[in-house]
Design an enzyme around this catalytic site. Structure first.
Site, PDB file in Angstrom:
ATOM      1  N   ASN A  42      63.408  92.021  71.242  1.00 22.12           N
ATOM      2  CA  ASN A  42      62.024  91.684  70.943  1.00 22.12           C
ATOM      3  C   ASN A  42      61.501  90.727  72.015  1.00 22.12           C
ATOM      4  OD1 ASN A  42      63.843  89.821  69.739  1.00 22.12           O
ATOM      5  ND2 ASN A  42      62.347  89.159  68.231  1.00 22.12           N
ATOM      6  N   GLU A  44      58.271  88.298  72.274  1.00 24.42           N
ATOM      7  CA  GLU A  44      57.121  87.773  71.538  1.00 24.42           C
ATOM      8  C   GLU A  44      56.044  87.252  72.486  1.00 24.42           C
ATOM      9  OE1 GLU A  44      58.682  85.037  68.594  1.00 24.42           O
ATOM     10  OE2 GLU A  44      59.410  86.727  67.385  1.00 24.42           O
ATOM     11  N   CYS A  53      58.668  94.792  69.586  1.00 25.61           N
ATOM     12  CA  CYS A  53      59.975  94.789  68.908  1.00 25.61           C
ATOM     13  C   CYS A  53      61.074  95.309  69.842  1.00 25.61           C
ATOM     14  CB  CYS A  53      59.949  95.686  67.682  1.00 25.61           C
ATOM     15  SG  CYS A  53      58.891  95.106  66.360  1.00 25.61           S
ATOM     16  N   GLU A  55      63.297  97.584  69.318  1.00 22.22           N
ATOM     17  CA  GLU A  55      63.414  99.047  69.336  1.00 22.22           C
ATOM     18  C   GLU A  55      62.457  99.655  70.356  1.00 22.22           C
ATOM     19  OE1 GLU A  55      63.060  96.995  66.808  1.00 22.22           O
ATOM     20  OE2 GLU A  55      63.675  97.872  64.894  1.00 22.22           O
ATOM     21  N   CYS A  86      60.536  98.210  61.872  1.00 23.13           N
ATOM     22  CA  CYS A  86      59.204  98.032  61.281  1.00 23.13           C
ATOM     23  C   CYS A  86      58.460  99.365  61.295  1.00 23.13           C
ATOM     24  CB  CYS A  86      58.419  96.956  62.044  1.00 23.13           C
ATOM     25  SG  CYS A  86      57.646  97.565  63.558  1.00 23.13           S
ATOM     26  N   CYS A  89      57.545 100.784  64.779  1.00 21.92           N
ATOM     27  CA  CYS A  89      58.734 101.304  65.484  1.00 21.92           C
ATOM     28  C   CYS A  89      59.207 102.626  64.875  1.00 21.92           C
ATOM     29  CB  CYS A  89      59.859 100.274  65.473  1.00 21.92           C
ATOM     30  SG  CYS A  89      59.512  98.886  66.576  1.00 21.92           S
TER      31      CYS A  89
END
Ligand code: THU
Length: 131
Positions: A42, A44, A53, A55, A86, A89
């Site tokens: 991830n 941010e 993210c 993924e 999520c 994703c």
């Protein structure tokens, strides 16, 4: 398919997570149909919504190298709870899913659960221009 190898790569790359806001470090590792492995974390952002993210980082790396089909993707975090992708994703995984894709969700004890895309994203949106 070596699920545990992918989990261990996801765990390893997790140390590169850029997560100063949530402090929740996530790693992902995927293998493509051609046998290549890509990892991601991830990343941010101060503008929280710009966060990417783990993924999607791994998927974007793979696709931008010419890979279009993912056979397996493993996800790891430091949590004792299993980590699941999520919603965004899930949709991105679907876009590049090989027919037999597996999604490997792990916890910090190294335990894991394996899902196929229909289990993770039932009733998925698919774009078909019919209007
Ligand atoms: N996150 C991921 O990287 N993957 C997931 O599957 C769930 C959430 C990240 C996004 C954000 O940086 C942090 O975890 C907290 O939501």
């Amino acid at each position: 398919m070596d699920y545990e190898k992918l989990i261990s790569l996801a765990n390893e790359v997790k140390q590169n997570a850029y997560a100063p806001y949530s402090n929740f470090h996530v790693g992902a590792a995927l293998i493509t149909n051609s046998g290549k492995i890509y990892t991601g974390t991830n990343v941010e952002n101060a503008s929280y919504g710009a966060t990417i993210c783990a993924e999607r980082t791994a998927i974007v790396k793979a696709v931008s190298e010419g890979e279009k089909k993912i056979k397996a993707i493993a996800i790891s975090s430091d949590s004792e709870d299993y980590i699941y992708p999520c919603g965004i994703c899930r949709q991105v995984i679907l876009e590049f899913a090989a027919d037999d894709l597996v999604i490997i969700c792990s916890n910090n004890k190294g335990e894991y659960k394996v899902f196929n895309i229909n289990e993770i994203l039932p009733h998925a949106f698919v774009f078909k221009k019919n209007y």
